[in-house]
Design an enzyme around this catalytic site. Sequence first.
Site, PDB file in Angstrom:
ATOM      1  N   THR A   1       0.859  -1.181   0.000  1.00 16.76           N
ATOM      2  CA  THR A   1       0.000   0.000   0.000  1.00 16.76           C
ATOM      3  C   THR A   1       0.895   1.230   0.000  1.00 16.76           C
ATOM      4  O   THR A   1       2.070   1.166   0.399  1.00 16.76           O
ATOM      5  CB  THR A   1      -0.938   0.025   1.220  1.00 16.76           C
ATOM      6  OG1 THR A   1      -0.155   0.001   2.419  1.00 16.76           O
ATOM      7  CG2 THR A   1      -1.877  -1.177   1.211  1.00 16.76           C
TER       8      THR A   1
ATOM      9  N   GLY B   1       1.072   4.131   1.711  1.00 13.61           N
ATOM     10  CA  GLY B   1       1.614   4.625   2.975  1.00 13.61           C
ATOM     11  C   GLY B   1       2.659   3.699   3.553  1.00 13.61           C
ATOM     12  O   GLY B   1       3.705   4.139   4.039  1.00 13.61           O
ATOM     13  N   CYS B   2       2.402   2.390   3.493  1.00 13.61           N
ATOM     14  CA  CYS B   2       3.350   1.415   4.032  1.00 13.61           C
ATOM     15  C   CYS B   2       4.619   1.351   3.188  1.00 13.61           C
ATOM     16  O   CYS B   2       5.712   1.139   3.708  1.00 13.61           O
ATOM     17  CB  CYS B   2       2.692   0.043   4.098  1.00 13.61           C
ATOM     18  SG  CYS B   2       1.265  -0.014   5.221  1.00 13.61           S
ATOM     19  N   THR B   3       4.470   1.539   1.889  1.00  9.42           N
ATOM     20  CA  THR B   3       5.643   1.559   1.012  1.00  9.42           C
ATOM     21  C   THR B   3       6.509   2.770   1.309  1.00  9.42           C
ATOM     22  O   THR B   3       7.742   2.662   1.405  1.00  9.42           O
ATOM     23  CB  THR B   3       5.202   1.573  -0.465  1.00  9.42           C
ATOM     24  OG1 THR B   3       4.446   0.385  -0.750  1.00  9.42           O
ATOM     25  CG2 THR B   3       6.406   1.635  -1.392  1.00  9.42           C
TER      26      THR B   3
ATOM     27  N   ALA C   1       8.323   2.255   4.681  1.00  4.09           N
ATOM     28  CA  ALA C   1       9.423   1.289   4.572  1.00  4.09           C
ATOM     29  C   ALA C   1      10.599   1.872   3.797  1.00  4.09           C
ATOM     30  O   ALA C   1      11.760   1.694   4.183  1.00  4.09           O
ATOM     31  CB  ALA C   1       8.920   0.015   3.902  1.00  4.09           C
TER      32      ALA C   1
END
Length: 215
Positions: free
Chosen positions: A100, A102-104, A107
Amino acid sequence: PAMKTILLLLLSFLLSCSSYTPSSLLSRSKFLKTASSSAAILTLLPPLFPSPASASSAIPVGPAPPFSLPNTRDSGTTTLTSLLATKKWTILYFYPGAFTSGCTLEARNFSRDYDEIKNLNAQVVGVSVDSVEKNKQFCESENLSFYMLSDAGGNVSKAYGSSLSIPGFGTFSNRQTYLIDPEGKIQWVFTDVESHVARHSGEVIDKLKELQGKA
Protein backbone atom coordinates in the site's frame (compact mmCIF):
# COMPACT_ATOMS: atom_id res chain seq x y z
CA PRO A 1 -5.16 7.34 17.23
CA ALA A 2 -6.80 4.00 16.50
CA MET A 3 -10.14 5.73 16.01
CA LYS A 4 -8.47 8.22 13.69
CA THR A 5 -7.17 5.37 11.54
CA ILE A 6 -10.59 3.72 11.49
CA LEU A 7 -12.24 6.98 10.44
CA LEU A 8 -9.67 7.38 7.66
CA LEU A 9 -10.21 3.85 6.42
CA LEU A 10 -13.99 4.13 6.47
CA LEU A 11 -13.95 7.55 4.81
CA SER A 12 -11.68 6.23 2.09
CA PHE A 13 -13.99 3.26 1.60
CA LEU A 14 -17.05 5.45 1.20
CA LEU A 15 -15.27 7.73 -1.24
CA SER A 16 -14.27 4.72 -3.30
CA CYS A 17 -17.86 3.60 -3.81
CA SER A 18 -20.34 5.38 -6.07
CA SER A 19 -23.13 3.83 -4.00
CA TYR A 20 -22.92 2.07 -0.68
CA THR A 21 -24.54 -1.30 -1.25
CA PRO A 22 -23.54 -4.83 -0.23
CA SER A 23 -22.36 -5.49 -3.77
CA SER A 24 -19.87 -2.62 -3.53
CA LEU A 25 -17.94 -4.09 -0.59
CA LEU A 26 -14.19 -4.09 -1.19
CA SER A 27 -11.80 -6.89 -0.40
CA ARG A 28 -9.50 -6.34 2.54
CA SER A 29 -6.53 -5.84 0.21
CA LYS A 30 -8.31 -3.34 -2.04
CA PHE A 31 -9.75 -1.62 1.02
CA LEU A 32 -6.30 -1.07 2.52
CA LYS A 33 -4.88 0.17 -0.77
CA THR A 34 -7.76 2.61 -1.21
CA ALA A 35 -7.45 3.89 2.34
CA SER A 36 -3.69 4.26 2.08
CA SER A 37 -3.87 6.20 -1.18
CA SER A 38 -6.43 8.54 0.37
CA ALA A 39 -4.27 9.52 3.36
CA ALA A 40 -4.03 13.07 2.02
CA ILE A 41 -7.64 13.54 3.13
CA LEU A 42 -6.29 14.03 6.64
CA THR A 43 -4.72 17.31 5.64
CA LEU A 44 -8.16 18.65 4.76
CA LEU A 45 -9.70 17.77 8.10
CA PRO A 46 -9.41 19.71 11.37
CA PRO A 47 -7.26 18.08 14.06
CA LEU A 48 -9.24 15.38 15.85
CA PHE A 49 -6.51 14.12 18.16
CA PRO A 50 -3.32 15.36 19.88
CA SER A 51 -0.16 15.97 17.86
CA PRO A 52 1.50 12.69 16.80
CA ALA A 53 4.90 14.01 17.83
CA SER A 54 3.80 13.85 21.47
CA ALA A 55 2.02 10.51 21.18
CA SER A 56 1.90 8.47 24.36
CA SER A 57 2.15 4.72 24.70
CA ALA A 58 -0.79 2.49 23.75
CA ILE A 59 0.46 0.17 26.49
CA PRO A 60 2.43 1.23 29.59
CA VAL A 61 6.07 1.96 28.84
CA GLY A 62 7.89 -0.98 30.35
CA PRO A 63 8.91 -4.55 29.43
CA ALA A 64 8.12 -5.34 25.79
CA PRO A 65 5.68 -8.23 25.31
CA PRO A 66 7.55 -11.36 24.15
CA PHE A 67 6.85 -12.80 20.72
CA SER A 68 7.98 -15.35 18.17
CA LEU A 69 7.05 -14.71 14.53
CA PRO A 70 8.09 -16.07 11.13
CA ASN A 71 10.44 -13.73 9.27
CA THR A 72 11.19 -12.96 5.64
CA ARG A 73 14.86 -13.99 5.86
CA ASP A 74 14.27 -17.71 5.26
CA SER A 75 15.63 -18.28 8.75
CA GLY A 76 12.56 -19.53 10.57
CA THR A 77 11.33 -17.27 13.33
CA THR A 78 12.44 -14.11 15.05
CA THR A 79 11.81 -13.64 18.75
CA LEU A 80 12.10 -10.67 21.04
CA THR A 81 14.88 -12.58 22.79
CA SER A 82 16.85 -12.94 19.55
CA LEU A 83 16.50 -9.22 18.85
CA LEU A 84 17.69 -8.33 22.33
CA ALA A 85 20.66 -10.68 21.93
CA THR A 86 22.10 -8.21 19.41
CA LYS A 87 22.44 -5.64 22.23
CA LYS A 88 20.84 -3.07 19.96
CA TRP A 89 17.83 -0.80 20.19
CA THR A 90 14.91 -2.20 18.22
CA ILE A 91 12.56 -0.08 16.13
CA LEU A 92 9.55 -2.39 16.01
CA TYR A 93 7.01 -0.86 13.68
CA PHE A 94 3.55 -2.15 12.85
CA TYR A 95 1.96 -1.38 9.49
CA PRO A 96 -1.44 -2.21 7.91
CA GLY A 97 -0.45 -3.86 4.64
CA ALA A 98 2.45 -4.49 2.28
CA PHE A 99 2.46 -2.72 -1.09
CA THR A 100 0.00 0.00 0.00
CA SER A 101 1.23 3.53 -0.66
CA GLY A 102 1.61 4.62 2.97
CA CYS A 103 3.35 1.42 4.03
CA THR A 104 5.64 1.56 1.01
CA LEU A 105 6.64 5.15 1.78
CA GLU A 106 7.27 4.32 5.43
CA ALA A 107 9.42 1.29 4.57
CA ARG A 108 11.38 3.17 1.92
CA ASN A 109 12.20 5.97 4.35
CA PHE A 110 13.40 3.58 7.06
CA SER A 111 15.55 1.85 4.44
CA ARG A 112 16.88 5.18 3.15
CA ASP A 113 17.90 6.19 6.68
CA TYR A 114 19.18 2.78 7.73
CA ASP A 115 22.85 3.74 7.87
CA GLU A 116 22.05 6.52 10.31
CA ILE A 117 19.86 4.15 12.30
CA LYS A 118 22.69 1.59 12.48
CA ASN A 119 25.05 4.32 13.70
CA LEU A 120 22.66 4.74 16.64
CA ASN A 121 23.09 1.04 17.48
CA ALA A 122 19.54 0.30 16.35
CA GLN A 123 17.78 -2.16 14.07
CA VAL A 124 14.44 -1.97 12.25
CA VAL A 125 11.86 -4.75 12.11
CA GLY A 126 8.43 -4.39 10.53
CA VAL A 127 5.30 -6.32 11.54
CA SER A 128 2.03 -6.85 9.69
CA VAL A 129 -0.65 -9.53 9.44
CA ASP A 130 0.37 -10.20 5.83
CA SER A 131 1.70 -13.64 4.94
CA VAL A 132 5.42 -14.38 4.97
CA GLU A 133 5.34 -14.73 1.20
CA LYS A 134 3.73 -11.33 0.66
CA ASN A 135 6.06 -9.60 3.09
CA LYS A 136 9.06 -11.26 1.46
CA GLN A 137 7.93 -10.05 -1.95
CA PHE A 138 7.52 -6.58 -0.46
CA CYS A 139 11.07 -6.57 0.95
CA GLU A 140 12.55 -7.82 -2.31
CA SER A 141 10.52 -5.47 -4.49
CA GLU A 142 11.59 -2.44 -2.47
CA ASN A 143 15.13 -3.73 -1.83
CA LEU A 144 14.71 -2.98 1.86
CA SER A 145 17.65 -2.93 4.27
CA PHE A 146 15.70 -4.79 6.95
CA TYR A 147 13.18 -7.63 7.22
CA MET A 148 9.54 -8.13 8.15
CA LEU A 149 7.64 -10.40 10.51
CA SER A 150 4.26 -11.95 9.75
CA ASP A 151 1.72 -11.73 12.57
CA ALA A 152 -1.01 -13.98 11.15
CA GLY A 153 -4.08 -13.62 13.33
CA GLY A 154 -2.78 -10.38 14.84
CA ASN A 155 -1.96 -11.79 18.28
CA VAL A 156 1.30 -9.88 18.65
CA SER A 157 -0.35 -6.72 17.33
CA LYS A 158 -2.99 -7.17 20.03
CA ALA A 159 -0.34 -7.71 22.71
CA TYR A 160 1.28 -4.41 21.73
CA GLY A 161 -2.02 -2.53 21.56
CA SER A 162 -1.67 -2.16 17.80
CA SER A 163 -4.52 -4.25 16.40
CA LEU A 164 -7.52 -2.93 14.48
CA SER A 165 -10.55 -4.91 13.38
CA ILE A 166 -13.01 -3.59 10.80
CA PRO A 167 -16.21 -5.64 10.36
CA GLY A 168 -16.21 -7.15 6.90
CA PHE A 169 -12.53 -6.43 6.30
CA GLY A 170 -10.74 -8.41 9.01
CA THR A 171 -7.93 -7.58 11.42
CA PHE A 172 -4.75 -5.72 10.60
CA SER A 173 -1.99 -3.83 12.41
CA ASN A 174 -2.42 -0.17 13.22
CA ARG A 175 0.47 2.04 12.11
CA GLN A 176 2.44 2.38 15.35
CA THR A 177 6.15 2.30 16.21
CA TYR A 178 7.80 1.04 19.40
CA LEU A 179 11.32 1.94 20.50
CA ILE A 180 12.70 -0.92 22.60
CA ASP A 181 16.03 -0.53 24.37
CA PRO A 182 18.71 -3.29 24.51
CA GLU A 183 17.34 -4.46 27.86
CA GLY A 184 13.89 -5.11 26.40
CA LYS A 185 12.08 -2.09 27.81
CA ILE A 186 9.75 -0.01 25.66
CA GLN A 187 11.06 3.54 25.95
CA TRP A 188 8.72 5.30 23.52
CA VAL A 189 5.68 4.61 21.39
CA PHE A 190 4.48 6.58 18.38
CA THR A 191 0.75 5.85 18.40
CA ASP A 192 -0.34 8.14 15.57
CA VAL A 193 1.83 7.75 12.51
CA GLU A 194 -0.84 7.67 9.81
CA SER A 195 -1.01 11.44 9.27
CA HIS A 196 2.76 12.01 9.10
CA VAL A 197 4.23 8.93 7.45
CA ALA A 198 6.60 10.93 5.24
CA ARG A 199 8.54 12.37 8.20
CA HIS A 200 8.21 9.43 10.56
CA SER A 201 11.67 7.93 10.03
CA GLY A 202 13.27 11.26 10.89
CA GLU A 203 11.12 11.53 14.02
CA VAL A 204 12.22 8.08 15.11
CA ILE A 205 15.88 8.99 14.63
CA ASP A 206 15.45 12.22 16.60
CA LYS A 207 13.72 10.37 19.43
CA LEU A 208 16.43 7.70 19.52
CA LYS A 209 19.09 10.40 19.84
CA GLU A 210 17.12 12.02 22.64
CA LEU A 211 16.63 8.75 24.52
CA GLN A 212 20.31 7.91 24.12
CA GLY A 213 21.37 11.36 25.28
CA LYS A 214 22.84 12.25 21.88
CA ALA A 215 20.40 15.00 20.90
